[in-house]
Design a protein around this motif. Structure first.
Motif, PDB file in Angstrom:
ATOM      1  N   ILE A 152      29.289  37.214  41.357  1.00 33.80           N
ATOM      2  CA  ILE A 152      29.426  37.776  40.019  1.00 33.80           C
ATOM      3  C   ILE A 152      28.202  37.385  39.191  1.00 33.80           C
ATOM      4  O   ILE A 152      27.929  36.201  39.006  1.00 33.80           O
ATOM      5  CB  ILE A 152      30.710  37.295  39.335  1.00 33.80           C
ATOM      6  N   VAL A 153      27.450  38.375  38.731  1.00 31.37           N
ATOM      7  CA  VAL A 153      26.252  38.109  37.953  1.00 31.37           C
ATOM      8  C   VAL A 153      26.331  38.663  36.534  1.00 31.37           C
ATOM      9  O   VAL A 153      25.396  38.523  35.760  1.00 31.37           O
ATOM     10  CB  VAL A 153      25.020  38.699  38.662  1.00 31.37           C
ATOM     11  N   GLY A 154      27.415  39.339  36.190  1.00 32.28           N
ATOM     12  CA  GLY A 154      27.538  39.904  34.860  1.00 32.28           C
ATOM     13  C   GLY A 154      28.939  40.391  34.589  1.00 32.28           C
ATOM     14  O   GLY A 154      29.833  40.313  35.446  1.00 32.28           O
ATOM     15  N   GLY A 155      29.134  40.893  33.365  1.00 33.76           N
ATOM     16  CA  GLY A 155      30.464  41.350  32.967  1.00 33.76           C
ATOM     17  C   GLY A 155      31.205  40.228  32.294  1.00 33.76           C
ATOM     18  O   GLY A 155      30.634  39.304  31.712  1.00 33.76           O
ATOM     19  N   SER A 156      32.522  40.278  32.370  1.00 33.66           N
ATOM     20  CA  SER A 156      33.384  39.262  31.776  1.00 33.66           C
ATOM     21  C   SER A 156      34.515  38.944  32.734  1.00 33.66           C
ATOM     22  O   SER A 156      35.153  39.836  33.265  1.00 33.66           O
ATOM     23  CB  SER A 156      33.945  39.758  30.446  1.00 33.66           C
ATOM     24  N   LEU A 214      34.970  43.186  35.183  1.00 38.03           N
ATOM     25  CA  LEU A 214      35.781  43.114  33.972  1.00 38.03           C
ATOM     26  C   LEU A 214      37.228  43.003  34.423  1.00 38.03           C
ATOM     27  O   LEU A 214      37.639  43.682  35.380  1.00 38.03           O
ATOM     28  CB  LEU A 214      35.612  44.348  33.089  1.00 38.03           C
ATOM     29  N   PRO A 215      38.034  42.166  33.763  1.00 39.93           N
ATOM     30  CA  PRO A 215      39.420  42.023  34.185  1.00 39.93           C
ATOM     31  C   PRO A 215      40.256  43.248  33.813  1.00 39.93           C
ATOM     32  O   PRO A 215      40.060  43.853  32.750  1.00 39.93           O
ATOM     33  CB  PRO A 215      39.886  40.782  33.418  1.00 39.93           C
ATOM     34  N   ALA A 216      41.153  43.633  34.694  1.00 40.28           N
ATOM     35  CA  ALA A 216      42.134  44.669  34.358  1.00 40.28           C
ATOM     36  C   ALA A 216      43.004  44.134  33.231  1.00 40.28           C
ATOM     37  O   ALA A 216      43.446  42.987  33.269  1.00 40.28           O
ATOM     38  CB  ALA A 216      42.975  45.021  35.573  1.00 40.28           C
TER      39      ALA A 216
END
Length: 379
Positions: A373-377, A45-47
């Motif tokens: 990266i396999v998940g999140g945004s 997830l981006p800061a």
């Protein structure tokens, strides 16, 4: 024949050798491919810059500031009770009545006293009016020398209004006594001073009602409050009017939104805690005084701060770290954290907005680990 057999053995040997050589090359190629494709799957997830709010949970008790404990203005025997617990009443509703036998006697006696005082006043006034008329004649006779000075003074004394003033005071006192007796008779009927719900009835016909015990208790259930006790390190972070989330399990009600309505200016001497009240609405009447409530109040907040999910923080050797993804590689960054709300953590140093921070898989990587990266945004 022997020569042909040897040739066949040589061909078979060469074939097996070629087969083994080919198989060995294939295994080396597969192993190399496996090494090239090794990576650690992660979610990111981006800061981001956001507002963080830290909340604190409290437990409290439901009560009403508008409890009315009603007692008769004068003691007396109860003759009838017109309400029961749970009844909703409006202002002016008759709750119970006292026996009026003695009270009516007092009114009758006071009425007689008023009539007697009025009669005495009228009789005295007539006597003084006659004395004034006689005084005028006596003054004429005295001027003509027909009577003595002493006779004139007697006539003046009889015409004095002082006796009338005295009986006027007696008449006024009799009126006051009648008014008090009538008020006492009126107080024999106890009515509701305001709208509310009957929560206690402590009188029965034939019993004595007095000021020693509330005869009836009324509570306004449409507006209640939760009383909480908070420590000194929190009380100054609260403000009157601030919203609070209220849950009352026993009422089976959905989460309510209340507001802080009162904050005690001083701590309780026994507990050293500060009492606060959170006002809540009760339109359906399901919430009852005495129930327990859970209250969540925002006690700290930060606006426009860089934050990440709290699970992104990894602690190693007393340092707070996060791992970000750069060019499919894990990059370790030491950070300084600020407000921790439990779900989010403020980052005050060591990270930039928009960096892809690992929230899953971060405990499996190290500096330079190959990741995917396999998940999140990512945005």
């Amino acid at each position: 024949m022997k020569k042909q057999t040897n040739v066949r053995l040589l061909v078979a040997t060469i074939g097996v050798g070629l087969l083994l050589l080919t198989g060995g090359c294939g295994s080396q190629k597969t192993a190399a491919t496996s090494v090239e494709e090794q990576y650690i799957p992660v979610e990111v997830l981006p800061a981001a810059v956001q507002t963080l709010v830290e909340t604190t949970n409290f437990s409290g008790k439901i009560n009403s500031d508008q409890d009315l404990s009603l007692v008769p203005k004068m003691p007396g025997k109860v003759s009838s009770v017109h309400i029961q617990v749970g009844d909703k009443v409006s202002a002016g509703t008759v709750l119970f009545t006292l026996d009026t036998t003695d009270l009516q006697k007092a009114v009758d006696m006071a009425s007689f006293g008023v009539r007697s005082a009025e009669t005495n006043y009228q009789r005295t006034k007539e006597q003084i009016d006659l004395a004034k008329t006689n005084l005028e004649r006596q003054q004429q006779l005295f001027a003509a020398g027909a009577i003595s000075k002493a006779q004139l003074e007697t006539a003046e004394s009889q015409a004095s209004e002082t006796p009338l003033q005295l009986v006027q005071i007696q008449w006024d006192q009799a009126k006051v006594s009648l008014q008090q007796a009538q008020e006492g008779l009126g107080n024999a009927v106890m009515t509701a001073p305001a709208e509310g719900t009957v929560t206690a009835v402590n009188v029965k016909p034939g019993e004595m009602a007095s000021s020693a015990l509330p005869s009836v208790t009324l509570t306004q259930l449409n507006a209640l409050n939760v009383t909480l006790n908070v420590p000194e390190n929190i009380v100054n972070s609260l403000k009157v009017g601030e919203e609070a989330k209220v849950t009352i399990p026993s009422a089976e009600a959905q989460e309510l939104t209340g507001r802080i309505s009162n904050i005690a200016p001083a701590a309780d001497a026994r507990t050293m805690l500060y009492a606060i009240k959170v006002a809540i609405d009760n339109p359906e009447g399901k919430i009852k005084p005495g129930m327990f409530a859970k209250v969540e109040i925002a006690t700290k907040s930060r606006s426009d701060v860089l934050a990440v999910n709290s699970e992104a923080i990894v602690t190693k050797n007393g340092k707070s770290l996060v791992y970000v993804v750069e060019n499919e590689m894990a990059v370790e960054k030491e950070v300084t954290i600020g407000l921790d709300t439990g779900a989010k953590v403020e980052i005050t140093k060591g990270l930039n907005s928009g960096e892809q921070v690992m929230i899953k898989g971060q405990t499996l990587v190290g500096q330079g680990s190959k990741v995917k990266i396999v998940g999140g945004s990512q945005s």
